[in-house]
Design a protein around this motif. Structure first.
Motif, mmCIF file in Angstrom:
data_model
loop_
_atom_site.group_PDB
_atom_site.id
_atom_site.type_symbol
_atom_site.label_atom_id
_atom_site.label_comp_id
_atom_site.label_asym_id
_atom_site.label_seq_id
_atom_site.Cartn_x
_atom_site.Cartn_y
_atom_site.Cartn_z
ATOM 1 N N ILE A 337 -47.111 -136.468 58.448
ATOM 2 C CA ILE A 337 -46.041 -136.146 57.181
ATOM 3 C C ILE A 337 -46.064 -134.880 56.966
ATOM 4 N N THR A 338 -45.342 -134.387 55.862
ATOM 5 C CA THR A 338 -44.997 -133.141 55.288
ATOM 6 C C THR A 338 -45.773 -133.209 53.886
ATOM 7 N N LEU A 339 -46.248 -131.765 53.375
ATOM 8 C CA LEU A 339 -46.672 -131.865 52.404
ATOM 9 C C LEU A 339 -45.774 -132.556 51.047
ATOM 10 N N ASP A 340 -44.616 -132.658 51.129
ATOM 11 C CA ASP A 340 -43.949 -133.087 50.227
ATOM 12 C C ASP A 340 -43.880 -134.826 50.196
ATOM 13 N N GLU A 341 -44.387 -135.207 51.126
ATOM 14 C CA GLU A 341 -44.417 -136.696 51.239
ATOM 15 C C GLU A 341 -45.749 -137.588 50.949
ATOM 16 N N VAL A 342 -46.697 -136.655 50.381
ATOM 17 C CA VAL A 342 -48.088 -137.243 49.961
ATOM 18 C C VAL A 342 -47.863 -138.560 49.118
ATOM 19 N N GLU A 343 -47.026 -138.286 48.030
ATOM 20 C CA GLU A 343 -46.914 -139.327 47.160
ATOM 21 C C GLU A 343 -46.379 -140.809 47.841
#
Length: 361
Positions: A337-343
């Protein structure tokens, strides 16, 4: 000159994380700046977000990581710019009573970087496990950088930084699994399945995986479990005894971190058997066991902190096994995933939909 990078921050207990600008200072003495290449989404990061570790908000999350050393401070000799490293959260001191006795894996004075990374307004951040690797770059103590063979995939190598090492180490280092042993693993998430892999590497004759999620049990079978028990339908203690000729397992690894599953582990072991707690409990949890049963059953009740590992010894060994085709670290990576998809990854992890999501930079 300090650098501005993007990182995942938990500002308030229980609220969704956000990607914010992080200020990473130049490394001071015995420190290093690492350009992160991959970082696994570990349940410990969710514990931080939920206030289950401490309340030192805001947190810079992420700790299960691998990357390239970009700069080092004065006094650093073990790593240099350009080195491929796995980050660890137990930089040993070399001076405490454990280190002086030749047991650095039990170091009582492990340390992190002295300087703090901050938000752009100067607010100091608490890096998860002293690492804070859900960020494009992070500042750590140089001793938290363990050099490994750069031929290893960063996504796979980073998992050694926490979950996989914790599980394999719980079986091999703490539990002392040996050839012909019977092993039960209660809880088959990332750490539990790594314990299954560790028991297999150590030559266990029977490996019993226990969970309430049939998907996780199927994964455990692919990892090397010889038998599985769905604790939603079956009493796991009775099932483990039935699978071990009525005796119980030689080693039971509890990878959930709850009082009820610990009790199951305690009663599912053979006389003089070993229980290893590697699941992380929350501060409010209490355990109630008859002291006479503790005395009468003998054996050992152990806690495994980070798989009782010594990163400088264990990380290179495990990456070598990976490169030899004997340790399939890639099988732990469910998605990248990307950093923006952690949540969103936290939500999938909470539902048991993934073994590991890995942020790729």
């Amino acid at each position: 000159m300090p650098q501005h990078v993007r990182g995942v921050v938990a500002r308030v207990k229980g609220e969704p994380v956000r990607v914010e600008t992080i200020v990473v200072p130049d490394p001071g003495p015995d420190e290093a700046v690492v350009r992160v290449q991959a970082c696994g989404v570990c349940h410990t990061d969710l514990h931080y977000r939920e206030g289950g570790i401490n309340d030192d908000f805001p947190f810079l999350l992420g700790h299960e990581a691998a990357g390239i050393v970009e700069a080092v401070g004065t006094g650093v000799t073990d790593v240099a710019p350009g080195d491929f490293v796995v980050l660890n959260w137990r930089a040993v001191c070399g001076r405490c009573r454990a280190c002086r006795r030749g047991r650095p894996q039990y170091c009582f004075d492990t340390h992190n970087a002295r300087q703090r990374m901050t938000l752009s307004d100067g607010t100091e951040l608490s890096p998860a496990l002293g690492i804070g690797a859900f960020a494009e770059k992070t500042l750590v103590a140089a001793g938290q950088c363990t050099k490994v063979d750069p031929a290893v995939s960063p996504a796979a190598a980073g998992l050694l930084g926490c979950g996989v090492m914790a599980g394999i180490g719980a079986a091999i280092n703490t539990g002392g699994v040996g050839r012909g042993d019977t092993v039960a693993v209660i809880g088959c998430g990332g750490v539990g399945n790594a314990a299954v892999v560790g028991a297999r590497l150590a030559g266990a004759a029977k490996i019993i995986a226990v969970d309430i999620d049939e998907r996780k049990l199927e994964t455990a079978r692919t990892m090397g479990a010889t038998d599985t028990v769905n604790a939603r339908d079956t009493d796991p203690v009775e099932a483990i005894r039935r699978l071990t000729n009525g005796f119980g397992a030689d080693i039971v690894i509890e990878a959930v971190g709850r009082p009820e599953t610990y009790r199951q582990a305690f009663y599912a072991r053979d006389l003089a058997g070993t229980v290893v707690l590697v699941g992380v409990p929350t501060p409010d949890m209490q355990l109630d066991l008859p002291l006479l049963d503790v005395f009468g059953r003998g054996g050992a009740l152990k806690s495994s902190w980070y798989g009782d590992c010594l990163p400088s010894r264990d990380f290179p060994m495990l990456t070598d096994l990976y490169l030899q085709g004997r340790l399939d670290l890639d099988s732990f990576v469910t998605e990248t995933i990307t950093l923006d998809e952690v949540e969103d990854a936290f939500a999938r992890m909470h539902k048991g939909d993934v073994l590991r999501s890995v942020v790729i930079f």
